[in-house]
Structure formats: C-alpha cells, structure tokens
Design a protein around this motif. Structure first.
Motif: not given
Length: 288
Positions: A221-232, A173-183, A267-273
């Motif tokens: 929350y935005v920081d966690a959102y951005q970090q999750g996108l980087k991981k993805l 599991p990879i934490a990817t919050p943003g849409h929700t906190h528990g995503a 990479k493409v998906y994360a860049a779009d988000v």
C-alpha cells in the motif's frame, strides 16, 4: 473509456451572474466548517467551485451536460445544489457524478445529488463497494473512525487512466491511493478567452489513520501511495484544487495576481505529502 451521450438543451455554459472568487474569500476562512455555505464561483473557463467553505465540489459544464466531482457531506448536498442553481445551471443537466476519496465528508451527499439530478455515478473499483454500502472499507487507514453514510447506486466502474467523456468534456482519473484505497485525482482542460489551462483536482492524500493502523505494516500500500504521488507531481498541472480547499491553500492563492494558476502546484503539493508520509513512517519505525 466511459462515454456518455447526453441530450441537455438550453444549457448556459457561461452564466452571466457567476460570482467572483472574492465573494467566497469574504465569506470563508481557512480550514472553515464543512457545512458552512459559501458562494459558488467560476474557477476558470467552464470549471466552477460549488462546494462549501470547508469542502470542495467541482462542476465542469458543457452544452451536453455537466460533471460534478464530489458531493460533500449529507447536509452539504443541499448547499451544493443551491450553488449549482445559483449559477444559473439546472441540476437535471448534471449527468455524471465522480469522486475523490470515499469518506463521508466528500461522498455522503452523493446519494441525494444522484436522486435529485438523475445523474450516473462512476467509481473506482475500490471505492465502489464503499459507496454502495455507505460503510468504510475494513482496510481503510481510518476504518472505525467514521459513521456510515447514505448508500448510493454505482452505475459504472472506472479504471485509472480510463478517460471519462461527456460530450466535449474529457476527464482523466489518476489512481492516488494513500488516504483511502479507492482515491482518485482528476485532470482535464478548461479554456477561457483563447487560453486553455490544465486543471487538476488532486485527492487529499494525507497519511491520517486510526491509532491502531500503521502504514509501515502495509508495504504494498505504501508503494502504491508513493507511486501515486510521483504521478501527481509529474502531471501537467497549471491549476490545482483539492477536496479540502485549505489543503492546497486555495484562499491564499486566490488573493494572488494569477489566482489559482501555478504550474508548480501539483509538484509542491505532492512534495508536502511525501514529507508528511516520510515523517509518519519514521515515527512508526521509532515506536517499534
């Protein structure tokens, strides 16, 4: 590490009648209805798409039992059950239920799926209270936008990076919050004809909210959102799937020679988000 020892017998991990993705493409359209029935099909190896035309549900099979990610809407649960059984699998051999994000269109069906299968439901710490109550969290960007959904029993809490194992299956599991906190997004490996592929089920991640919610008011929350996108974006991701199939252009990609296999998918998906999030933050800044 969450580990479950299952005793499933007579499980056929390669059903002879598995549909091709072409059948799904013939029935389903882009951004189709959430509760429109669509045929199940083999994605790759022991990974199957068992969701509807508009909402994904992913079945990963083994001789020790199966794992199901997401349960669709309350009505969609029956369609998922029908798809699992149409493939030749027994619902009672589904031993673990997992989730992407904790909104009704992806988890409202989990209660029925758990009741019918007897499977254990694992959840992230932030999603667990939502699943137990059926009520969206107060800090959810979409709080107040959705009706309650059937509550379900949470059997275990999983932390990001804590590998979930069932027999020979291992999902990270990879934490990817943003849409929700528990995503959560999920990564695993499936093999077919001596070829193994890194599979990723990436969460929706879109910056959607109620009119009163401003992402820019929640810097942590935005920081966690951005970090999750980087991981993805950095994941070994050869085959991408998402909770809304059209969010990752599943139908369009299935029509290509390599199908869903694309090493640049995450990479493409994360860049779009990232682009969509930045536009949202700029819009909020302009309105202030």
């Amino acid at each position: 590490m969450f580990k479950l020892t299952a005793c499933a017998t007579g499980v056929d991990v390669a059903p002879p009648q598995a549909n091709s993705s072409a059948e799904w493409m013939n029935v389903c359209t882009d951004w189709d209805e959430w509760d429109k029935a669509g045929p199940a099909f083999r994605v790759f190896g022991n990974t199957y798409y068992v969701g509807t035309c508009g909402i994904s549900a992913i079945l990963i099979t083994s001789n020790d039992g199966h794992i199901l990610i997401d349960g669709g809407t309350e009505a969609g649960a029956d369609l998922i059950i029908n798809n699992i059984e149409a493939l030749g699998f027994s619902l009672s051999d589904v031993k673990l239920l997992l989730h992407s994000h904790e909104h009704f269109d992806h988890v409202a069906g989990l209660a029925k799926l758990q009741q019918r299968s007897g499977a254990k439901l694992l959840a992230s710490p932030e999603a667990a209270p939502v699943l137990r109550t059926g009520t969206v969290a107060d800090n959810d960007p979409q709080a107040g936008m959705h009706a309650d959904f059937p509550a379900t029993r949470v059997d275990g809490i999983i932390q990001a990076g804590e590998i979930v194992k069932l027999g020979g299956l291992a999902l990270t599991p990879i934490a990817t919050p943003g849409h929700t906190h528990g995503a959560l997004s999920w990564q695993w490996q499936s093999c077919e004809n001596n070829r193994c592929v890194s599979m990723v089920y990436a969460d929706s991640l879109s910056p959607v909210s109620s009119d009163s919610y401003h992402f820019s008011d929640h810097s942590d929350y935005v920081d966690a959102y951005q970090q999750g996108l980087k991981k993805l974006a950095a994941l070994d991701c050869q085959l991408l799937m998402t909770p809304h199939p059209s969010a990752s252009k599943m139908r369009e990609r299935l029509a290509q020679v390599e199908g869903l296999i694309d090493p640049k998918g995450c990479k493409v998906y994360a860049a779009d988000v990232v682009n969509r999030l930045n536009k949202r933050l700029d819009k909020e800044k302009f309105k202030q």
